[in-house]
Scaffold this active site. Structure first.
Site, PDB file in Angstrom:
ATOM      1  N   LYS A  19     -36.547  32.721  28.501  1.00 39.02           N
ATOM      2  CA  LYS A  19     -35.773  32.449  29.707  1.00 39.02           C
ATOM      3  C   LYS A  19     -34.393  33.101  29.623  1.00 39.02           C
ATOM      4  O   LYS A  19     -33.781  33.141  28.543  1.00 39.02           O
ATOM      5  CB  LYS A  19     -35.584  30.939  29.869  1.00 39.02           C
ATOM      6  CG  LYS A  19     -36.886  30.156  30.076  1.00 39.02           C
ATOM      7  CD  LYS A  19     -37.204  29.985  31.537  1.00 39.02           C
ATOM      8  CE  LYS A  19     -38.459  29.167  31.765  1.00 39.02           C
ATOM      9  NZ  LYS A  19     -38.212  27.824  32.261  1.00 39.02           N
ATOM     10  N   GLN A  28     -43.876  21.839  20.611  1.00 38.26           N
ATOM     11  CA  GLN A  28     -44.317  22.826  21.580  1.00 38.26           C
ATOM     12  C   GLN A  28     -44.074  24.175  20.961  1.00 38.26           C
ATOM     13  O   GLN A  28     -43.318  24.297  20.004  1.00 38.26           O
ATOM     14  CB  GLN A  28     -43.541  22.669  22.885  1.00 38.26           C
ATOM     15  CG  GLN A  28     -42.059  22.829  22.669  1.00 38.26           C
ATOM     16  CD  GLN A  28     -41.270  21.793  23.443  1.00 38.26           C
ATOM     17  OE1 GLN A  28     -41.798  20.812  23.938  1.00 38.26           O
ATOM     18  NE2 GLN A  28     -39.987  21.998  23.551  1.00 38.26           N
ATOM     19  N   ASP A  43     -38.517  15.162  21.443  1.00 37.77           N
ATOM     20  CA  ASP A  43     -38.520  15.702  22.801  1.00 37.77           C
ATOM     21  C   ASP A  43     -39.790  15.259  23.540  1.00 37.77           C
ATOM     22  O   ASP A  43     -40.906  15.457  23.035  1.00 37.77           O
ATOM     23  CB  ASP A  43     -38.489  17.239  22.669  1.00 37.77           C
ATOM     24  CG  ASP A  43     -38.149  17.936  23.971  1.00 37.77           C
ATOM     25  OD1 ASP A  43     -37.042  17.728  24.478  1.00 37.77           O
ATOM     26  OD2 ASP A  43     -39.005  18.691  24.470  1.00 37.77           O
ATOM     27  N   GLU A  93     -37.046  10.622  23.355  1.00 34.23           N
ATOM     28  CA  GLU A  93     -36.467  11.207  24.567  1.00 34.23           C
ATOM     29  C   GLU A  93     -37.521  11.189  25.666  1.00 34.23           C
ATOM     30  O   GLU A  93     -38.059  12.213  26.053  1.00 34.23           O
ATOM     31  CB  GLU A  93     -35.995  12.652  24.333  1.00 34.23           C
ATOM     32  CG  GLU A  93     -35.204  13.207  25.526  1.00 34.23           C
ATOM     33  CD  GLU A  93     -35.916  14.336  26.253  1.00 34.23           C
ATOM     34  OE1 GLU A  93     -37.078  14.579  25.941  1.00 34.23           O
ATOM     35  OE2 GLU A  93     -35.293  14.957  27.135  1.00 34.23           O
ATOM     36  N   LYS A 104     -28.591  25.638  27.440  1.00 37.67           N
ATOM     37  CA  LYS A 104     -29.983  25.792  26.987  1.00 37.67           C
ATOM     38  C   LYS A 104     -30.374  27.262  26.958  1.00 37.67           C
ATOM     39  O   LYS A 104     -31.260  27.656  26.202  1.00 37.67           O
ATOM     40  CB  LYS A 104     -30.925  25.048  27.940  1.00 37.67           C
ATOM     41  CG  LYS A 104     -30.915  23.545  27.753  1.00 37.67           C
ATOM     42  CD  LYS A 104     -31.947  22.843  28.622  1.00 37.67           C
ATOM     43  CE  LYS A 104     -31.520  22.797  30.077  1.00 37.67           C
ATOM     44  NZ  LYS A 104     -32.461  22.015  30.927  1.00 37.67           N
ATOM     45  N   TYR A 105     -29.719  28.068  27.820  1.00 38.27           N
ATOM     46  CA  TYR A 105     -30.156  29.472  27.952  1.00 38.27           C
ATOM     47  C   TYR A 105     -29.087  30.475  27.546  1.00 38.27           C
ATOM     48  O   TYR A 105     -29.313  31.665  27.618  1.00 38.27           O
ATOM     49  CB  TYR A 105     -30.580  29.743  29.405  1.00 38.27           C
ATOM     50  CG  TYR A 105     -31.486  28.669  29.939  1.00 38.27           C
ATOM     51  CD1 TYR A 105     -32.789  28.537  29.460  1.00 38.27           C
ATOM     52  CD2 TYR A 105     -31.023  27.755  30.880  1.00 38.27           C
ATOM     53  CE1 TYR A 105     -33.608  27.522  29.926  1.00 38.27           C
ATOM     54  CE2 TYR A 105     -31.836  26.734  31.342  1.00 38.27           C
ATOM     55  CZ  TYR A 105     -33.124  26.636  30.867  1.00 38.27           C
ATOM     56  OH  TYR A 105     -33.930  25.628  31.320  1.00 38.27           O
TER      57      TYR A 105
END
Lengths: 670, 670
Positions: free
Chosen positions: B262, B322, B394, B423, B534-535
């Site tokens: 991303k 993930q 997460d 979370e 985050k990015y």
């Protein structure tokens, strides 16, 4: 597992985790203490099952109730519906009087999840070729699993898929309800998870809906010096039945002890002609399985049971586990009692009451285990064999809970129609526990709930878990032991108030004879009747002026005609802007029968109030139009709008009972 | 049983009933789903046990809690006290971080029953010769059973009884507390009944009381084009510690995938220098057990863990199950994933969020059971071996519950200090269930509770069963995923409001870096940060004017000094006559520490209110005198009476934190 991966030893806890249900099934109702006790249900009445059911991820779930009698090996099934926030709801209706059990089964609804996502993407115009191929594979695997008609349908659908030229056609096949039905039939129920199995005790209709009439057979006489007999009771049967009662309950009918016999008004020394309390059971004529000679013979009793049955009345007997000092058990089974150092047995007490004329058995005395337990069970069975199926149990809270749990189960296994009414007046936890261990009905605090807040709170509590599931309240308006303070100076209107509250509040209510004559003379300052029938024969004129026989008959008639009134469940308090008017409703779950009841709690003055018709429950707007019918006199009218006005004049009738209905009712609610 | 009575065969159900507990032990707390899950407790904190305990009849009962760790074989005991209406209460305080269990034992207290009745009769002037002989027999039997000192005492008492000349003397002996104590020691515990055994998980203090600080290690740089490293984090440790934090939590530190990486603001195509989301775990540099090369080496990480520890900070890692499409597992373990017909894997979603840069494993794929489960457990254990004891997990609600239950138990059995923060932002039942299966702390709905009614209701719910027993709420004021609407235009005062609510509302709170600088720039209409970290790498000036570092440090200092604030339990809402002022209290059970908190929920205007000091809880009259201390500034005063007045000016400080005390407090309450 593939051959390539050697896992010779998996830790047992991991092994267990891999097999554990993926879906959580929580907070299931009706369940009592995790299934330790059976929830109560009634034949023909739907049992509402609710549960929180959820899983990881976002896949849709499906769930069913599985249910059966304890003797059956295969489950019947009833689908649960998601009602939101992980809560699911469903119903099943038992058709047998028997011990039942149920569990919940839930699984990942793979095809519904697929359909939902396909439909969403297709609607959004996203390309779905890949989804269509995934769907085709789902159908293909399902058709391999399926059999018979389902297989044929699925094969046909697969054929249509491959013959289709456009994705739109394929989407239509995938979303068709026919496809959904076939896929549901062939559903492999992925991640199928089961709840624990929970017991439900299904009982006969009379367990939930019955009107009890209590009398002392010995008072069925026209002369206080002549002891009434079973024969005398015969001629009362028609009038009791005409008042609408189902159960005719007799105080104990067994021989009465001589030693320490009580005289009138609970005095400690009886005269030679005083009959004594029938609760002082046992004499040289016999004990709990015998009949008091002055009442007649066992044959006379059986004849009375049969005659009552012909009149639509069931006889209920009193089961009072106590002995006069003349009871045969004292000499035959001294080891069933606790003897004091001076060779006596302590007399019974239920503080503050003292029972000098009786002694209690000791369930845990060495000789009593199990002989006494069996003997008591056999007493019940003896009376069942004489045709009695209903027992009112005296003070069960002073006898061990394990005894009741065993005895009731043992008897009901032989004859599931036998019922027990718990006469416990004690703290709430024990009251409820007696219901849990098996008592089918229970005496209540109703007798002492007089004002609007008390009544509303108590009826609400009885409608909520856990009481809803373990406790069937029998609203007695009076008993030989309870001459309620409220009635001492309320006059006739007070008796009508309490009768209306009892008959409308619960499917079960009871009345001890004399109530219909508005008898209320009390020992000053006490809830005891003056010249109590417990200690003397009382002759009554059941046609005395001022009686409320007609009103009681009408109340019972209204109950028979309106299913909403045949249970204490379905109660809700509504708003009347006057604290002297208790305004509430009873409705069937399907809303087809909806009764509104307004009771003035003031027996002396007229009371008026604006009040709210619960139009919102009927899916009607605040200006909705409803029909009303006064069930006491048949008068009918139309109500316009939510807020209405009432005036109650206790010198006419201190309450109103209205059936409400509407043609415009939201059809989904009907 | 006597020889005379042959009972060769007793029905098994009767046999069982005879052995069943005579005493009912119901509604015991803390118990989750009948003991299926362990209730949460914390070392050194008393566990309050309550139960309904009752039996048939009128005898007095006695009851104890029996407790131990799961490894111990003997029970420790703590007496329960009757607090009325069949409710009993007691406490025990665990002294080990370990799995515990407890049960309740109750029995007929024969001697206390005897003492009570003897005393009542004697006081009423009733002759008690027979009772005295019964008492003597009780003592005699007890002395036969007793040993050692108790036997000697009882023999001496029996001697005194026989030597006594008057009944009054004997009564004195019988009623003496010395006699009661000896009889309690020799109590045969008649009808002793035991509850089920219930599990309790006792955790370390940090499970209940901790302040979390969250950062992206890569942003610890002064140049957005230079990737921060573990080395860079070292210099932040003192200032984070000075703000009063205990836990320093890093977003994932693992290699970041390249495929579908991303770009800034969640765009779908990253430029060559865009760092990508650290939640897209895995590249050719490794997977969940590797360190992102740009952050440093595993040795660097270990050095940072050690340095943090020296500063009193524990490092918490993010456990996000993930994989980016470059994760080694995709090629090494293709059988751990669900492949679509076109050879791809569906990317992850947590509706409405889409994570195109990651794919999820399939826990129930054939090859994944148990290999994947073990591999994930081993990832955790790998980091435990690097010194990490705290994991923020997460989206645990999208992974199977049985996995968590097994994995957490397995890890904590090896090291009971390891903790997991859930979370999950999903529906209430799943939030609670994750606590039940073992998560030690949980994210909450706090972030979206803004008005007085919402806050009061939510904090109350967290204080009640079942949440009280399964759910430790960690109040995060913000996260990289949540830039709360409330803060978008609240200004500095709004950040102080949320910081006060979080720090005072729960023992656990958390803050994501930037909060102390009142950062609130959002993607319009969303709770997403603009230019989300985050990015991309974000460089900050932690000394920027308008920061609230000093206030946060003071709030954390107040927490350390006041035990009442070291847990979310002990909360109660009090009355302030202004809906913009949330006024509540936190107190220790012993009332020694009692804090009142008034938070204005209006960041813009001054708010005033009359409010009530909870004098009734302190056993003080409405005109009682109390001392107040403002814990933000040390100011002290005396309050006279119950109703007081406050004014809160958000431009100074939007809240007040006051310690209340009184010399005149009811000594029973102290």
């Amino acid at each position: 597992m593939t051959d390539a991966k050697p896992h010779p030893v998996i830790h047992p806890r991991l092994e267990q985790a891999l097999r554990m249900p993926r879906i959580a099934i929580e907070s299931t109702q009706p369940v009592l203490e995790g299934g330790r006790f059976a929830a109560k249900a009634t034949i023909g009445h739907p049992i509402n099952v609710t549960s929180k059911i959820f899983s990881d991820g976002h896949d849709q779930l499906a769930a069913t109730i599985c249910w059966r009698t304890k003797d059956e090996t295969t489950w019947r099934r009833a689908r649960l519906k998601l009602i939101g926030n992980d809560s699911w709801e469903g119903q099943f209706t038992p058709t047998q009087v028997a011990s039942h059990e149920f569990m919940i089964e839930a699984w990942w609804d793979v095809y519904e999840t697929y359909r939902y996502e396909l439909s969403k993407k297709h609607t959004a115009g996203v390309p779905v070729q890949l989804e269509l191929e995934e769907g085709r594979l789902l159908l293909e695997r399902a058709s391999q699993r399926a059999q018979g008609e389902t297989k044929a349908i699925l094969e046909d659908l697969l054929h249509r898929l491959s013959a289709a030229h456009l994705d739109d056609e394929r989407v239509s096949v995938m979303l068709a309800s026919e496809t959904a039905a076939a896929m549901a039939d062939a559903d492999p129920r992925e991640h199928c998870s089961q709840s624990d199995v929970y017991p439900v005790e299904v009982e006969r209709p009379l367990a939930l809906f019955a009107s009890w009439y209590e009398l002392f057979p010995r008072s069925e006489t026209d002369d206080p010096n002549r002891h009434g007999t079973f024969h005398d009771v015969h001629k009362r049967l028609p009038s009791i039945r005409d008042m609408g009662f189902d159960v005719l309950y007799f105080t104990p009918i067994h021989p009465i002890g001589r030693q320490h016999r009580k005289g009138p008004n609970n005095t400690l020394h009886a005269g030679p002609d005083d009959p004594g309390s029938p609760y002082a059971i046992g004499s040289e004529a016999g004990g709990h399985d015998a009949v008091h000679p002055e009442l007649g013979t066992l044959d006379d009793f059986r004849a009375l049971v049969a005659a009552a049955q012909e009149h639509g009345l069931e006889i209920a007997l009193d089961f009072a586990i106590q002995c006069s000092q003349d009871h045969p058990w004292l000499s035959e089974h001294p080891g069933w009692f606790s003897w004091r150092p001076d060779g006596t047995i302590r007399y019974a007490e239920n503080p503050p009451k003292k029972y000098q004329d009786i002694v209690n058995v000791d369930f845990y005395a060495e000789d009593a285990m199990p002989d006494l337990w069996i003997a008591l069970r056999d007493v019940i069975w003896h009376w069942v064999e004489q045709g009695v199926k209903i027992f009112r149990v005296d003070n069960p809270h002073t006898k061990p809970l394990p005894f009741w749990e065993w005895m009731i189960a043992d008897i009901r296994e032989r004859d599931p129609d036998v019922m027990f009414l718990s006469e416990a007046f004690t703290k709430p936890a024990m009251m409820a526990r007696l219901g849990k261990v098996g008592f089918n009905q229970s005496y209540t605090y109703f007798t002492w709930r007089n004002n609007k807040a008390e009544l509303s709170e108590y009826l609400t509590e009885l409608n909520e878990h856990p009481l809803r599931d373990c406790y069937r309240p029998n609203f007695f308006v009076n008993t030989p032991d309870i001459n309620p303070f409220f009635l001492h100076d309320s006059g006739r209107a007070g008796f009508l108030i309490r009768a209306a509250l009892a008959t409308m509040g619960s499917g079960l209510w009871g009345m001890y004879s004399g109530f219909e004559l508005c008898e209320s003379a009390a020992i000053p300052g006490k809830e005891e009747y003056l010249d109590s029938e417990k200690y003397q024969i009382r002759v009554r004129d059941y046609h005395a002026p001022g009686n409320i026989v007609a009103e009681i008959a009408q109340l019972n008639r209204i109950r028979r005609q309106n299913p909403a009134l045949q249970t204490h469940l379905g109660f809700k308090a509504y708003t009347a802007y006057n604290d002297n008017i208790f305004f509430f409703g009873k409705r069937t779950p399907d809303l087809k029968n909806f009764i509104l009841i307004a009771v003035s709690l003031d027996p002396h003055n007229a009371q008026e109030a604006h009040f709210e018709l619960p139009l919102w429950e009927m899916g009607l707007p605040d200006d909705g139009e409803t029909r009303g019918e006064d069930l006491m006199n048949g008068h009918r009218w139309t109500w316009y709008g939510k807020t209405q006005f009432m005036r109650i004049e206790p010198w006419h009738l201190p309450f109103g009972i209205w059936r409400i209905s509407s043609d415009a009712m939201d059809p989904d609610l009907k």
